[in-house]
Design a protein around this motif. Structure first.
Motif, mmCIF file in Angstrom:
data_model
loop_
_atom_site.group_PDB
_atom_site.id
_atom_site.type_symbol
_atom_site.label_atom_id
_atom_site.label_comp_id
_atom_site.label_asym_id
_atom_site.label_seq_id
_atom_site.Cartn_x
_atom_site.Cartn_y
_atom_site.Cartn_z
ATOM 1 N N ASP A 124 1.606 4.383 -2.791
ATOM 2 C CA ASP A 124 1.492 5.799 -2.429
ATOM 3 C C ASP A 124 2.790 6.549 -2.728
ATOM 4 O O ASP A 124 2.764 7.692 -3.204
ATOM 5 N N LYS A 184 0.836 -1.204 0.000
ATOM 6 C CA LYS A 184 0.000 0.000 0.000
ATOM 7 C C LYS A 184 0.869 1.253 0.000
ATOM 8 O O LYS A 184 0.659 2.176 -0.794
ATOM 9 N N ASN A 185 1.852 1.292 0.889
ATOM 10 C CA ASN A 185 2.676 2.495 0.950
ATOM 11 C C ASN A 185 3.566 2.633 -0.273
ATOM 12 O O ASN A 185 3.832 3.756 -0.718
ATOM 13 N N ASP A 200 -4.923 4.400 5.396
ATOM 14 C CA ASP A 200 -4.529 5.027 4.139
ATOM 15 C C ASP A 200 -4.040 6.455 4.388
ATOM 16 O O ASP A 200 -3.012 6.883 3.852
ATOM 17 N N SER A 241 -0.598 6.404 5.890
ATOM 18 C CA SER A 241 0.431 6.125 4.888
ATOM 19 C C SER A 241 0.833 7.407 4.156
ATOM 20 O O SER A 241 2.031 7.685 3.965
ATOM 21 N N ILE A 242 -0.150 8.198 3.766
ATOM 22 C CA ILE A 242 0.130 9.471 3.094
ATOM 23 C C ILE A 242 0.846 10.423 4.055
ATOM 24 O O ILE A 242 1.776 11.146 3.667
ATOM 25 N N GLN A 285 3.279 7.006 -6.473
ATOM 26 C CA GLN A 285 2.333 8.005 -6.972
ATOM 27 C C GLN A 285 2.720 9.417 -6.518
ATOM 28 O O GLN A 285 2.531 10.379 -7.262
ATOM 29 N N TRP A 286 3.242 9.533 -5.320
ATOM 30 C CA TRP A 286 3.724 10.837 -4.832
ATOM 31 C C TRP A 286 4.702 11.434 -5.845
ATOM 32 O O TRP A 286 4.638 12.616 -6.175
ATOM 33 N N ARG A 321 -4.473 1.545 -5.350
ATOM 34 C CA ARG A 321 -4.555 2.049 -3.972
ATOM 35 C C ARG A 321 -5.906 1.679 -3.345
ATOM 36 O O ARG A 321 -5.969 1.189 -2.220
ATOM 37 N N ASN A 332 -4.222 4.898 -8.655
ATOM 38 C CA ASN A 332 -5.371 5.180 -7.792
ATOM 39 C C ASN A 332 -6.258 3.952 -7.626
ATOM 40 O O ASN A 332 -6.776 3.679 -6.536
#
Length: 200
Positions: free
Chosen positions: A47, A43-44, A117, A120-121, A50-51, A81, A78
């Motif tokens: 992220d 998951k991370n 979630d 993580s962000i 995508q960052w 995610r 997305n």
């Protein structure tokens, strides 16, 4: 506490990514597929990549064809995610399936996995703000502003972590119950998106 456990895994993913700092690097998950760590790490990583996609696509000099390819990658990211969040919620649903739910139990505004979630962000925000707060080629004013923002992010991390752990404790005790709604995203579905349907 689960929030600390998850945050540590997120940091491992972020640190591993930044060894090469390349959105096209291969992905290797160090955890077994049977473990929740596997889902959290994956998951991370999504992220984190995508960052950096989002950084690249904001380049004003990007070639339009390259930007379109990158937009497709962001769309796919997305969807991945969302899928991962739902897998993590499935883990919690299974874990707490035998809980004796109180008659007056309430539902939370978001599921555990959607709160995770956000954690993580937040791990990514903290990592990159800490970089900016110590960047040698930045002005003192820039570093001080970023340090102030970092301190706010760390407070936010503590608050969110407490909320996640309290939610899980409430679910485990039966004071709250889980009810998960699949996201049912329409824009990637050939039958639900009229443009894709028309192009079939």
């Amino acid at each position: 506490m689960f929030s600390d456990f998850a945050f540590n895994i997120f940091n491992k993913s972020i640190e591993k990514y930044h060894i090469k700092d390349d959105v096209y690097q291969s992905f290797e998950n160090p955890y077994s597929k049977e473990d929740i760590e596997h889902l959290l790490y994956r998951k991370n990583w999504i992220d984190t990549v995508q960052w950096h996609y989002e950084d690249i696509i904001r380049n004003p000099d990007i070639n339009p064809d390259d930007a379109l390819v990158l937009k497709r990658k962001i769309d796919a990211s997305n969807q991945d995610r969302t899928d991962l969040v739902e897998f993590i919620d499935s883990y919690f649903l299974k874990k707490y399936q035998s809980v004796d739910v109180h008659l007056d139990a309430t539902i939370n505004t978001e599921s555990p996995a959607w709160a995770i979630d956000r954690l993580s962000i937040l791990a990514l925000k903290i990592y990159h703000m800490a970089e900016e707060a110590t960047r040698a080629d930045a002005s003192l004013e820039h570093r001080e502003k970023c340090q102030a923002k970092l301190e706010v992010l760390l407070v936010q991390k503590n608050d969110l972590s407490s909320a996640i752990d309290q939610l899980l404790a409430d679910i485990e005790s039966g004071a709250k119950y889980m009810k998960v709604y699949k996201q049912m995203k329409m824009y990637n579905d050939e039958e639900l998106n009229p443009i894709l349907r028309g192009n079939k």
